[in-house]
Scaffold this motif. Structure first.
Motif, PDB file in Angstrom:
ATOM      1  N   PRO A 291       0.583  -1.348  -0.017  1.00 40.33           N
ATOM      2  CA  PRO A 291       0.009   0.093   0.029  1.00 40.33           C
ATOM      3  C   PRO A 291       0.709   1.187  -0.137  1.00 40.33           C
ATOM      4  O   PRO A 291       1.864   1.187   0.769  1.00 40.33           O
ATOM      5  CB  PRO A 291      -1.089   0.008   1.266  1.00 40.33           C
ATOM      6  N   GLY A 292       0.403   2.111  -0.908  1.00 45.78           N
ATOM      7  CA  GLY A 292       1.248   3.323  -0.788  1.00 45.78           C
ATOM      8  C   GLY A 292       2.237   3.414  -1.966  1.00 45.78           C
ATOM      9  O   GLY A 292       2.863   4.426  -2.397  1.00 45.78           O
ATOM     10  N   HIS A 293       2.671   2.307  -2.236  1.00 47.66           N
ATOM     11  CA  HIS A 293       3.640   2.026  -3.306  1.00 47.66           C
ATOM     12  C   HIS A 293       3.102   1.595  -4.614  1.00 47.66           C
ATOM     13  O   HIS A 293       3.118   0.061  -4.800  1.00 47.66           O
ATOM     14  CB  HIS A 293       5.043   1.272  -2.759  1.00 47.66           C
ATOM     15  N   ALA A 294       2.558   2.252  -5.634  1.00 42.97           N
ATOM     16  CA  ALA A 294       1.847   1.760  -6.888  1.00 42.97           C
ATOM     17  C   ALA A 294       2.701   0.985  -7.617  1.00 42.97           C
ATOM     18  O   ALA A 294       2.605  -0.065  -8.148  1.00 42.97           O
ATOM     19  CB  ALA A 294       1.006   2.948  -7.582  1.00 42.97           C
ATOM     20  N   GLY A 295       3.996   1.555  -7.947  1.00 47.60           N
ATOM     21  CA  GLY A 295       4.873   1.043  -8.677  1.00 47.60           C
ATOM     22  C   GLY A 295       5.443  -0.287  -8.324  1.00 47.60           C
ATOM     23  O   GLY A 295       5.374  -1.088  -9.029  1.00 47.60           O
ATOM     24  N   ALA A 296       5.994  -0.245  -6.826  1.00 46.95           N
ATOM     25  CA  ALA A 296       6.256  -1.744  -6.598  1.00 46.95           C
ATOM     26  C   ALA A 296       5.105  -2.714  -6.631  1.00 46.95           C
ATOM     27  O   ALA A 296       5.245  -3.901  -7.243  1.00 46.95           O
ATOM     28  CB  ALA A 296       6.722  -1.546  -5.004  1.00 46.95           C
ATOM     29  N   SER A 297       3.982  -2.299  -6.430  1.00 44.95           N
ATOM     30  CA  SER A 297       2.712  -3.318  -6.365  1.00 44.95           C
ATOM     31  C   SER A 297       2.435  -3.715  -7.783  1.00 44.95           C
ATOM     32  O   SER A 297       2.193  -4.842  -7.946  1.00 44.95           O
ATOM     33  CB  SER A 297       1.370  -2.594  -5.939  1.00 44.95           C
ATOM     34  N   ALA A 298       2.714  -2.566  -8.642  1.00 47.59           N
ATOM     35  CA  ALA A 298       2.363  -3.184 -10.271  1.00 47.59           C
ATOM     36  C   ALA A 298       3.535  -3.977 -10.328  1.00 47.59           C
ATOM     37  O   ALA A 298       3.079  -4.955 -11.325  1.00 47.59           O
ATOM     38  CB  ALA A 298       2.368  -1.557 -10.979  1.00 47.59           C
ATOM     39  N   ILE A 299       4.727  -3.974 -10.284  1.00 44.44           N
ATOM     40  CA  ILE A 299       5.774  -4.909 -10.625  1.00 44.44           C
ATOM     41  C   ILE A 299       5.328  -6.284  -9.952  1.00 44.44           C
ATOM     42  O   ILE A 299       5.529  -7.431 -10.578  1.00 44.44           O
ATOM     43  CB  ILE A 299       7.142  -4.420  -9.758  1.00 44.44           C
ATOM     44  N   ILE A 300       4.969  -6.159  -8.733  1.00 50.09           N
ATOM     45  CA  ILE A 300       4.746  -7.581  -8.077  1.00 50.09           C
ATOM     46  C   ILE A 300       3.510  -8.247  -8.836  1.00 50.09           C
ATOM     47  O   ILE A 300       3.548  -9.406  -9.516  1.00 50.09           O
ATOM     48  CB  ILE A 300       4.086  -7.268  -6.559  1.00 50.09           C
ATOM     49  N   TRP A 301       2.471  -7.465  -9.367  1.00 52.87           N
ATOM     50  CA  TRP A 301       1.329  -7.751 -10.058  1.00 52.87           C
ATOM     51  C   TRP A 301       1.815  -8.563 -11.424  1.00 52.87           C
ATOM     52  O   TRP A 301       1.696  -9.671 -11.942  1.00 52.87           O
ATOM     53  CB  TRP A 301       0.435  -6.960 -10.132  1.00 52.87           C
ATOM     54  N   LEU A 302       2.755  -7.726 -11.836  1.00 43.29           N
ATOM     55  CA  LEU A 302       3.329  -8.173 -13.189  1.00 43.29           C
ATOM     56  C   LEU A 302       3.954  -9.452 -13.198  1.00 43.29           C
ATOM     57  O   LEU A 302       3.857 -10.328 -13.998  1.00 43.29           O
ATOM     58  CB  LEU A 302       4.219  -6.961 -13.863  1.00 43.29           C
ATOM     59  N   MET A 303       4.646  -9.610 -12.077  1.00 45.48           N
ATOM     60  CA  MET A 303       5.698 -10.798 -11.980  1.00 45.48           C
ATOM     61  C   MET A 303       4.579 -12.234 -11.580  1.00 45.48           C
ATOM     62  O   MET A 303       4.588 -13.132 -12.400  1.00 45.48           O
ATOM     63  CB  MET A 303       6.359 -10.754 -10.638  1.00 45.48           C
ATOM     64  N   ILE A 304       3.439 -11.834 -11.051  1.00 43.47           N
ATOM     65  CA  ILE A 304       2.522 -12.827 -10.598  1.00 43.47           C
ATOM     66  C   ILE A 304       1.871 -13.296 -11.872  1.00 43.47           C
ATOM     67  O   ILE A 304       1.648 -14.413 -12.156  1.00 43.47           O
ATOM     68  CB  ILE A 304       1.486 -12.285  -9.772  1.00 43.47           C
ATOM     69  N   ILE A 305       1.444 -12.174 -12.750  1.00 46.47           N
ATOM     70  CA  ILE A 305       0.643 -12.438 -13.935  1.00 46.47           C
ATOM     71  C   ILE A 305       1.810 -13.301 -14.753  1.00 46.47           C
ATOM     72  O   ILE A 305       1.255 -14.191 -15.674  1.00 46.47           O
ATOM     73  CB  ILE A 305       0.400 -11.154 -14.891  1.00 46.47           C
ATOM     74  N   ILE A 306       2.988 -12.696 -15.064  1.00 46.75           N
ATOM     75  CA  ILE A 306       3.859 -13.478 -15.741  1.00 46.75           C
ATOM     76  C   ILE A 306       4.303 -14.951 -15.447  1.00 46.75           C
ATOM     77  O   ILE A 306       4.120 -15.893 -16.303  1.00 46.75           O
ATOM     78  CB  ILE A 306       5.497 -12.650 -16.147  1.00 46.75           C
ATOM     79  N   ILE A 307       4.334 -15.245 -14.234  1.00 50.86           N
ATOM     80  CA  ILE A 307       4.477 -16.496 -13.707  1.00 50.86           C
ATOM     81  C   ILE A 307       3.130 -17.470 -13.968  1.00 50.86           C
ATOM     82  O   ILE A 307       3.248 -18.606 -14.336  1.00 50.86           O
ATOM     83  CB  ILE A 307       4.872 -16.559 -12.003  1.00 50.86           C
ATOM     84  N   THR A 308       2.043 -16.745 -13.519  1.00 53.14           N
ATOM     85  CA  THR A 308       0.979 -17.715 -13.976  1.00 53.14           C
ATOM     86  C   THR A 308       0.788 -18.000 -15.458  1.00 53.14           C
ATOM     87  O   THR A 308       0.542 -19.174 -15.976  1.00 53.14           O
ATOM     88  CB  THR A 308      -0.213 -16.844 -13.603  1.00 53.14           C
ATOM     89  N   MET A 309       0.978 -16.733 -16.276  1.00 54.28           N
ATOM     90  CA  MET A 309       0.966 -17.219 -17.533  1.00 54.28           C
ATOM     91  C   MET A 309       2.021 -18.290 -18.090  1.00 54.28           C
ATOM     92  O   MET A 309       1.726 -19.201 -18.930  1.00 54.28           O
ATOM     93  CB  MET A 309       1.207 -15.926 -18.458  1.00 54.28           C
ATOM     94  N   TRP A 310       3.305 -18.384 -17.265  1.00 52.15           N
ATOM     95  CA  TRP A 310       4.215 -19.262 -17.768  1.00 52.15           C
ATOM     96  C   TRP A 310       3.802 -20.511 -17.504  1.00 52.15           C
ATOM     97  O   TRP A 310       3.975 -21.684 -18.329  1.00 52.15           O
ATOM     98  CB  TRP A 310       5.652 -18.906 -17.277  1.00 52.15           C
ATOM     99  N   LEU A 311       3.159 -20.650 -16.247  1.00 52.31           N
ATOM    100  CA  LEU A 311       2.811 -22.040 -15.857  1.00 52.31           C
ATOM    101  C   LEU A 311       1.784 -22.418 -16.598  1.00 52.31           C
ATOM    102  O   LEU A 311       1.635 -23.772 -16.885  1.00 52.31           O
ATOM    103  CB  LEU A 311       2.015 -21.747 -14.433  1.00 52.31           C
ATOM    104  N   ALA A 312       0.937 -21.407 -17.107  1.00 51.99           N
ATOM    105  CA  ALA A 312      -0.272 -21.902 -17.869  1.00 51.99           C
ATOM    106  C   ALA A 312      -0.092 -21.861 -19.309  1.00 51.99           C
ATOM    107  O   ALA A 312      -1.005 -22.198 -20.142  1.00 51.99           O
ATOM    108  CB  ALA A 312      -1.821 -21.050 -17.554  1.00 51.99           C
ATOM    109  N   ARG A 313       1.183 -21.951 -19.631  1.00 46.05           N
ATOM    110  CA  ARG A 313       1.654 -21.681 -21.326  1.00 46.05           C
ATOM    111  C   ARG A 313       0.854 -22.877 -21.902  1.00 46.05           C
ATOM    112  O   ARG A 313       0.092 -22.640 -23.081  1.00 46.05           O
ATOM    113  CB  ARG A 313       3.048 -21.633 -21.414  1.00 46.05           C
ATOM    114  N   THR A 314       1.133 -24.143 -21.693  1.00 45.35           N
ATOM    115  CA  THR A 314       0.574 -25.082 -22.504  1.00 45.35           C
ATOM    116  C   THR A 314      -0.598 -25.278 -22.781  1.00 45.35           C
ATOM    117  O   THR A 314      -1.304 -25.333 -23.888  1.00 45.35           O
ATOM    118  CB  THR A 314       1.041 -26.327 -22.153  1.00 45.35           C
ATOM    119  N   PRO A 315      -1.515 -25.177 -21.663  1.00 46.08           N
ATOM    120  CA  PRO A 315      -3.130 -25.464 -21.787  1.00 46.08           C
ATOM    121  C   PRO A 315      -3.517 -23.940 -22.326  1.00 46.08           C
ATOM    122  O   PRO A 315      -4.481 -24.190 -23.358  1.00 46.08           O
ATOM    123  CB  PRO A 315      -3.509 -25.426 -20.393  1.00 46.08           C
TER     124      PRO A 315
END
Lengths: 498, 219
Positions: free
Chosen positions: A12-36
């Motif tokens: 909270p209060g650090h939008a940039g850092a939060s966005a980076i975390i979100w991005l990492m989560i999304i990228i990792i999720t997408m990598w994991l779900a790549r094949t399906p």
């Protein structure tokens, strides 16, 4: 929960850092779900492409069906038209034969008589009179004989000369008379020759006319045969002809519509005097409707008249009527048309009166006193004539209308085929586009997760290298080497092993 | 089969008949109110040309009336001429000639009135327009729009101008308007409010060269 709150959920209060975390989560999720995910995208684009292709295929078969039907209709129409044309040409030939060549026996007799007369005259004139004997030389010889002074001999010689001269003159006169007779006979042959020549010329003309007709019939028969054979050439010619007819008759109909408008304007105002100017039928004034009805009724009568005259064939019921009934119908239509033309002419006269009255009122309201124009009667007569002639002129609409209706089927069919083809093409393109979009999405997906992919790839390479090294070490060990030599020997010399 | 044909024909006829009926009348009715108070009578020649123009443009079935605005205008006596033009154009032309003669006579014999009862005239006009049942209703007021009501006459109540177009023609500026133009504007604005608040349409047309706009609908 707002978007910004969701964004800042990690820090909270650090939008940039939060966005980076979100991005990492999304990228990792997408990598994991790549094949399906890849499988789902591929399936989805495949389904869309297949559905589009199947739709395009259905439309193409519909287009093919319509094209075949168009071709059938076109060729049938062409056949009918050619049959009508050939029938008419044969009718004309029959007319020529009946009218002109039915008198051929009498013509032949006439020719024979003329030839006989000419022959007789020729025979008579062929009797050539004998040439007069050559008395001149004899007379000359006699005149040269000397009498030796003997008066007796001189007298005899003189008499001989006189007699011979007389005979010579007589024979020449006879020869001349005979020649004159011959010439007069030949002269009497002249009119017969002329007659003969004239008769033969007229026969030649008729024969040439028939020959021309036969050429036209030949051409039509050839066309007919081509249509029967359903050749592409025949189809192209018929299509082109239909297009030409469509536009030409459309143009003529447009002009006719302007004629209808003029006719309507001519009778709309006086109609308000008859049916009232204020009553209405829907948005239109009743007088305008009445005027339109009158004009359309005249057109319908004109159509019936043209049908009854067998100039057009829009209504098969009328063409198939008994001839007597058809003629009666023709007369009824014609008489009604004349009555309507008369009514229209009188309405045109009334229009002129009303216009004059209105003009006078307008001038009176404007406070202007203007004398009536001197040649107003010209307008009156013009309007009345126009009112009488227009119904008959509009009757001729039937001809372009028939062509338009016939050509319209072909043209609409062609337009339909074109539209279906364009639709099938567009749908096929959409299918291809869906497939391409699927590929693009896959690439974009991989682009988003390129970092984990790179790491994964690096791991894979390392694993492969270590596996290869392990394999190499195993191969290079002494036990394995001796085993390899034994195997080699066995391969070269199989009897040793036995 | 015959029954099916009968049903089809009945449906067709019913559809055709329902299509023919037109609930809205296309006729036009116009009431022209002429101010005869004070010096405004000098303007009546202009009104005459407008009446002539209207007579020239109106068709069979249309209604037209001309009435005076004087001290008490809510009275049939003030109607100079009124007519609904005949269905036949020739008869309508004759009526128009008669109408024109009546107006000419009125203009020649008009006398100035002391007061100007515009509201009374408007009421009279609305009554006339209502009676004609026309679809397009117009009240044309040829006046300076300055109302002066005799003592005892009551006119301060709302008038129903619903669907009526009121056009003020040749609204001349008074001497007092020149001193304070706001008076003129207020006068016009008051009339606008009075008309528009009860569902009517208001328009001022001072340029009589654009007379062809008189019967056009208000934007």
């Amino acid at each position: 929960m707002t978007f910004s709150e969701i964004m800042e959920i990690w820090w909270p209060g650090h939008a940039g850092a939060s966005a980076i975390i979100w991005l990492m989560i999304i990228i990792i999720t997408m990598w994991l779900a790549r094949t399906p995910a890849h499988r789902a995208i591929k399936s989805f684009s495949f389904i869309i492409r297949n559905a589009m292709r199947m739709t395009a295929h259905s439309i193409t078969s519909l287009e093919k069906h319509l094209e075949d039907r168009n071709r059938e209709v076109l060729l049938n129409n062409g056949l009918e038209e050619t049959e009508r044309y050939i029938e008419r040409e044969f009718q004309r030939v029959e007319d020529v034969v009946t009218r002109d060549l039915s008198g051929y026996p009498s013509l032949q007799r006439e020719l024979k008589d003329q030839i006989t007369k000419i022959d007789n005259d020729y025979r008579e004139s062929s009797e050539v009179p004998p040439m007069p004997q050559n008395y001149i030389e004899a007379i000359d010889s006699v005149s040269k004989i000397k009498g030796n002074g003997d008066p007796m001999v001189t007298r005899i010689l003189g008499e001989i000369q006189t007699t011979m001269k007389h005979n010579s003159e007589k024979e020449v006169a006879e020869y001349r008379r005979s020649s004159k007779e011959r010439h007069s006979l030949l002269k009497t042959m002249m009119p017969y020759w002329r007659n003969l020549s004239k008769t033969l010329s007229s026969v030649e003309k008729k024969i040439v006319g028939l020959e021309d007709r036969s050429k036209v019939i030949d051409a039509q028969i050839e066309k007919y045969e081509q249509i029967m054979a359903k050749t592409n050439l025949a189809e192209r010619v018929l299509s082109s002809s239909a297009m030409t007819q469509f536009f030409t008759s459309g143009l003529v109909l447009l002009i006719a519509l302007l004629g209808v408008y003029v006719n309507f304007q001519l009778i709309a105002l006086p109609m308000s005097e008859m049916v009232g100017g204020s009553s209405r039928l829907g948005p239109m004034r009743a007088s305008d409707v009445a005027a339109l009805v009158l004009v359309f009724f005249e057109i319908v009568l004109g159509l019936f008249l043209m049908e009854a005259l067998q100039i057009t064939k829009l209504f098969p019921v009328i063409s198939s009527l008994d001839d007597k009934l058809r003629k009666n119908m023709m007369w009824v239509a014609f008489i009604l048309l004349v009555i309507f033309a008369g009514i229209e002419s009188s309405l045109a006269y009334m229009r002129d009166l009303l216009a004059a009255d209105r003009e006078a009122l307008t001038q009176s309201l404007a406070g202007v006193i203007v004398e009536a124009p001197e040649f107003r009667w010209i307008t009156t007569v013009g309007q009345m004539t126009m009112g009488f002639i227009l119904p008959f002129a509009l009757m001729l609409i039937a001809i372009p209308l028939e062509s338009f209706v016939h050509a319209m089927r072909t043209v609409l069919g062609m337009v339909g085929v074109f539209l279906l083809r364009a639709l099938a093409f567009a749908i096929r393109q959409l299918g291809s586009l869906a497939s391409s979009i699927g590929h693009i999405i896959l690439n974009v997906y991989d682009l988003i997760i390129f970092i984990p992919l790179k790491i994964e790839s690096a791991f894979k390479v390392k694993n492969t290298e270590s596996a290869l090294e392990e394999k190499k070490e195993t191969i290079e060990s002494p036990a394995v080497k001796s085993q390899a030599v034994v195997n080699q020997d066995e391969q070269h010399n199989p009897s040793v092993s036995q | 089969m015959i029954k099916k044909i009968q049903i089809a024909v009945t449906v067709f006829l019913l559809t055709a008949l329902s299509g023919c009926s037109d609930p809205k009348s296309h006729a036009t009715s116009v009431m022209l109110l002429l101010d005869t108070s004070g010096t405004y009578t000098q303007e009546l020649n202009k009104a005459q040309s407008i009446i002539n123009y209207l007579l020239g443009t109106m068709n069979s079935g249309d209604s037209f009336a001309v009435a005076r605005i004087d001290s008490g205008s809510f009275s049939e006596k003030d109607i100079v001429a009124k007519m609904t033009f005949d269905d036949r154009p020739s008869a309508a032309n004759t009526q128009k000639r008669t109408f024109q003669a009546a107006i000419n006579k009125m203009v020649d014999e008009v006398k100035s009135s002391t007061y100007t009862d515009i509201s009374g005239g408007m009421l009279q006009a609305i009554e006339f327009l209502e009676e004609t049942g026309a679809g397009n209703r117009h009240i044309l007021v040829f006046s300076d729009m300055k109302e002066e009501i005799p003592k005892g006459h009551i006119r301060d109540f709302p008038i129903n101008f619903k669907d009526v177009t009121v056009t003020a023609l040749n609204v001349t500026k008074l001497r007092t308007d020149n001193v304070d133009p706001r008076e003129y504007m207020t006068r016009i604005e008051n009339w606008r409010n009075k008309v528009e608040s009860s569902g009517g349409y208001w328009r001022v047309l001072n340029d009589l060269d654009r007379v062809e706009k008189i019967l056009e609908p208000v934007d």
